[in-house]
Scaffold this active site. Structure first.
Site, PDB file in Angstrom:
ATOM      1  N   LEU A  50      24.291  15.862 -29.114  1.00 52.12           N
ATOM      2  CA  LEU A  50      24.660  15.015 -30.410  1.00 52.12           C
ATOM      3  C   LEU A  50      24.398  15.704 -31.422  1.00 52.12           C
ATOM      4  O   LEU A  50      23.646  17.066 -31.408  1.00 52.12           O
ATOM      5  CB  LEU A  50      23.666  13.786 -30.801  1.00 52.12           C
ATOM      6  CG  LEU A  50      22.833  12.968 -29.094  1.00 52.12           C
ATOM      7  CD1 LEU A  50      22.199  12.231 -29.998  1.00 52.12           C
ATOM      8  CD2 LEU A  50      24.527  11.767 -30.204  1.00 52.12           C
TER       9      LEU A  50
ATOM     10  N   CYS B 103      -1.209  50.375 -20.956  1.00 56.77           N
ATOM     11  CA  CYS B 103      -2.088  51.331 -20.502  1.00 56.77           C
ATOM     12  C   CYS B 103      -3.009  52.933 -21.407  1.00 56.77           C
ATOM     13  O   CYS B 103      -2.923  53.745 -20.565  1.00 56.77           O
ATOM     14  CB  CYS B 103      -0.537  51.688 -19.894  1.00 56.77           C
ATOM     15  SG  CYS B 103       0.517  52.597 -21.058  1.00 56.77           S
TER      16      CYS B 103
ATOM     17  N   TYR C   7      -2.714  -6.219  -5.735  1.00 55.75           N
ATOM     18  CA  TYR C   7      -1.050  -5.104  -5.195  1.00 55.75           C
ATOM     19  C   TYR C   7      -0.851  -5.097  -4.372  1.00 55.75           C
ATOM     20  O   TYR C   7      -0.867  -4.939  -3.245  1.00 55.75           O
ATOM     21  CB  TYR C   7      -0.876  -4.455  -6.878  1.00 55.75           C
ATOM     22  CG  TYR C   7       0.629  -3.691  -6.394  1.00 55.75           C
ATOM     23  CD1 TYR C   7       1.791  -4.625  -6.275  1.00 55.75           C
ATOM     24  CD2 TYR C   7       1.336  -3.219  -5.580  1.00 55.75           C
ATOM     25  CE1 TYR C   7       3.086  -3.742  -6.732  1.00 55.75           C
ATOM     26  CE2 TYR C   7       2.090  -2.121  -5.865  1.00 55.75           C
ATOM     27  CZ  TYR C   7       3.116  -2.569  -5.979  1.00 55.75           C
ATOM     28  OH  TYR C   7       4.770  -2.000  -5.768  1.00 55.75           O
TER      29      TYR C   7
ATOM     30  N   LYS D 195      15.260   8.277 -31.160  1.00 55.16           N
ATOM     31  CA  LYS D 195      15.490   9.854 -29.409  1.00 55.16           C
ATOM     32  C   LYS D 195      14.230  10.091 -29.352  1.00 55.16           C
ATOM     33  O   LYS D 195      13.507  11.087 -29.834  1.00 55.16           O
ATOM     34  CB  LYS D 195      16.116  11.311 -31.336  1.00 55.16           C
ATOM     35  CG  LYS D 195      16.720  11.967 -30.069  1.00 55.16           C
ATOM     36  CD  LYS D 195      17.636  13.137 -31.363  1.00 55.16           C
ATOM     37  CE  LYS D 195      18.304  13.574 -30.141  1.00 55.16           C
ATOM     38  NZ  LYS D 195      17.561  14.400 -28.911  1.00 55.16           N
TER      39      LYS D 195
END
Ligand code: IVH
Length: 650
Positions: free
Chosen positions: A80, A401, A33, A110
């Site tokens: 949805l 602190c 490639y 989903k």
């Protein structure tokens, strides 16, 4: 290479990439490639006028953008409705069958990623837009082109919006995090965050390096004539997009449940993360008839997978100090993987919670991660204790602190206004999205500026200069310039942002908007009676606001001079009408999105409230009105349908 060979090379490279990235079935070696790709690039360099739009070289985004512009979707991107168990599914099915009892259902995964809208015109990818608020997103075309499973050209020549989810495969996610760990960079919490973050990179090269994958699940604007969604999707896949690992047409409850079981069992072996299964009415004509509520289609539902729990060990509890001084405990746990995400921290809320659960360092604990929420400790396995576990004491001094902490209700608070953690966090808050929305001024940069003693308070932000910034590590001219610009852009912000940015306790975004609307630039002189006259502002909020303004008078005035916030326009007095001055509640789904109807009523001088009480004058209801309607009837509040409201107005 001649022209004809060049065209052939584009075709070949695209075919090889399609097999690799879409079909997961490579037919060429990487080396082969790369060799042809380099020849192609060389040809394009010497023949720029012959460049083809679908050449793989067009995927290398080399322009770093300054920021993204907003772009409107041609048709809305919906959300949805979720159901979480068999009972929820059954109820949804009943509701759907009431609208049309002859439909079948298309089931697909989903995906857990970031949604993306692709616009193709004349067969060419012309825009890639993030979901945004569903109507307007951000234009990220350059980044989108680097995603190899998104074809740059398709055989379909009419205008079409193709929608889907951009994900990072689980394996890739682990690789990225391992590398980040090596470089001491912050880890991504889960593949979804990694995908969403990678998609919005200003430098497309970074997006390209993350190996994102696009998985289509639907179309927006289109001229397709298929009668079934399943056919429409098959057509989309044929155009060169990736298919889901499982999809099915089902008839009723039992068949849907069976596919759900199968998907849940198989999901571990899928390359991408799923958080449930989407069930969609398969007949397009029925989809059109059923339509949409304000937010979601009535013809689809997300059937979520149960949240995943894991057992791990509590290694430590660290303390975080927020801008209000509240000290919150955070659990550090033995890193454990839940559904592809590496969990290292969990919320503990407060020390009452720690005592209630009797959590000890060294304990085995069950943590739960459901969808997008921060993981939490849900159970301590006390019978697995060895005896070496250590109880955690309530802290007496601020971990940052050292000053004494005070208990205020459930919270433990540092009282020192100059505590470094408080100052740094209030500057971060000042710059955050719902405040002055200063781009590029996040946690890391604020900490760096603070540690370099360039800023001690928000006021110092406006004294930053190029010279000062260039002394900092990691700041080159461009970054410094962008930051200074972003800070300047905060000038002239809306007044409510300015008020919100002050970080006044109990005064959030909504209250800031109300105060800005009621007082405009006189916000500073508001007195208690006027404040509590605003619906939604109570005693405690008013006191907190007034006390803040009293103590910080000087700072607020200096900030106002620098920032010149802009007050909202005064609303014009509405003409006489039956709804003027009335309190109205809206419920059920209506012919137009409810916010539109709310806006219309507000322009008539009504107050639209979210809940029904004795003070409500009218309840206006649409389809599927539920508990609010019942409550209105029981309180004797007048109820009107949407049509009756319209008649009333005429
Ligand atoms: S359909 C008209 N299908 O979930 C219906 N959404 O919770 C619009 N999502 O914003 C959505 N997988 O980003 C649909 N197979 C799927 C999906 C899916 C993931 C995402 C999508 C949407 C969100 C809603």
């Amino acid at each position: 290479m001649n022209k004809q060979e060049y065209q052939k090379a584009v075709e070949k490279l695209n075919l090889w990439a399609y097999h690799y990235y879409v079909l997961d079935d490579p037919i060429m070696t990487d080396e082969g490639y790369d060799k042809l790709y380099h020849e192609l690039v060389r040809y394009e360099e010497s023949h720029p006028d012959e460049l083809l739009a679908n050449s793989p070289s067009q995927r290398v985004g080399d322009v770093v953008s300054e920021g993204f512009t907003k772009e409107k979707h041609l048709s809305r991107m919906w959300s949805l409705e979720d159901v979480f168990d068999a009972h929820g599914l059954e109820k949804w099915l009943q509701k759907t069958y009431r609208l049309d009892n002859s439909v079948t259902f298309y089931c697909e995964p989903k995906y857990d990623g970031a949604s993306l809208d692709l616009l193709y015109e004349n067969g060419e990818l012309v825009k890639g837009i993030t979901r945004g608020d569903g109507s307007v997103g951000e234009l990220i075309t350059q980044n989108v082109k680097t995603i190899r499973s998104i074809p740059l050209t398709i055989a379909h020549k009419e205008r079409i919006e193709i929608r889907g989810e951009v994900v990072i495969f689980k394996e890739e996610f682990e690789k990225i995090n391992k590398e980040r760990l090596k470089k001491a960079e912050q880890l991504f919490a889960n593949p979804r965050n990694a995908a969403a973050g990678s998609l919005r990179q200003l430098d497309p090269k970074i997006t390209a390096s993350r190996n994102l994958v696009f998985l289509p699940y639907g179309v927006g604007i289109n001229s397709l004539e298929h009668k079934l969604l399943s056919d429409k999707m098959s057509y989309i896949y044929e155009l060169g997009f990736r298919e889901p690992p499982l999809r099915a047409i089902t008839k009723g409850y039992d068949e849907i449940e069976a596919i759900y079981e199968q998907m849940q069992k198989e999901r571990e072996s899928y390359a991408m993360m799923l958080d449930g299964m989407v069930v969609k009415v398969n007949e397009i004509s029925a989809q059109i008839d059923m339509g949409y509520t304000v937010k979601v289609p009535r013809w689809a539902v997300a059937y979520k997978f149960p949240a995943v729990e894991k057992i791990t060990t509590l290694k430590n509890i660290i303390l975080q100090v927020g801008r209000t001084g509240a000290v919150t405990p955070v659990a550090i746990v033995e890193p454990t993987e839940i559904e592809g995400a590496i969990i290292e921290r969990a919320t503990l809320h407060n020390f009452d919670e720690i005592e209630r659960m009797d959590i000890r360092i060294g304990d085995k604990v069950i943590i739960l991660r459901s969808g997008d929420v921060i993981p939490k400790i849900v159970k301590v396995l006390a019978n697995e204790r060895s005896g070496n576990e250590v109880k955690v004491e309530r802290p007496k001094n601020c971990p940052v602190c050292g000053s004494e902490l005070l208990q205020e209700d459930v919270l433990i608070k540092c009282q020192n206004l100059t505590c470094e953690a408080r100052v740094v966090n209030s500057i971060i808050y000042f710059a955050s999205k719902p405040c002055l929305n200063i781009d590029g001024l996040g946690n890391k940069i604020v900490e760096q500026l603070f540690n370099a003693e360039l800023i001690k308070s928000v006021l110092d932000l406006f004294d930053l200069t190029m010279e000062k910034l260039l002394n900092l590590e990691g700041f080159k001219e461009k970054k410094a310039h962008n930051l200074l610009n972003a800070i300047q852009k905060a000038k002239g912000s809306e007044l409510w942002r300015f008020i919100n940015a002050l970080g006044i306790e109990h005064i959030g975004e909504v209250a800031s908007k109300m105060i800005a609307q009621a007082f405009g630039l006189e916000y500073f002189n508001a007195v208690k009676e006027e404040l509590i006259a605003i619906d939604g502002i109570g005693d405690e909020m008013a006191e907190s606001y007034l006390e803040f303004m009293r103590v910080n008078r000087e700072t607020v005035q200096k900030l106002q001079v620098i920032l010149e916030p802009v007050a909202p326009e005064k609303k014009e007095e509405a003409k006489e009408n039956p709804f003027k001055g009335k309190t109205i509640v809206l419920t059920g789904s209506m012919s137009k999105p409810r916010p539109k109807i709310k806006e219309m009523l507000e322009s008539l001088g009504s107050k639209v409230s979210g809940s029904v009480s004795k003070k409500t004058d009218f309840l206006i209801y649409g389809e599927d009105a539920g508990s609010k309607y019942d409550k209105a009837v029981s309180l004797g509040v007048a109820t009107l349908t949407e049509d009756e409201m319209q008649e009333f107005l005429q």
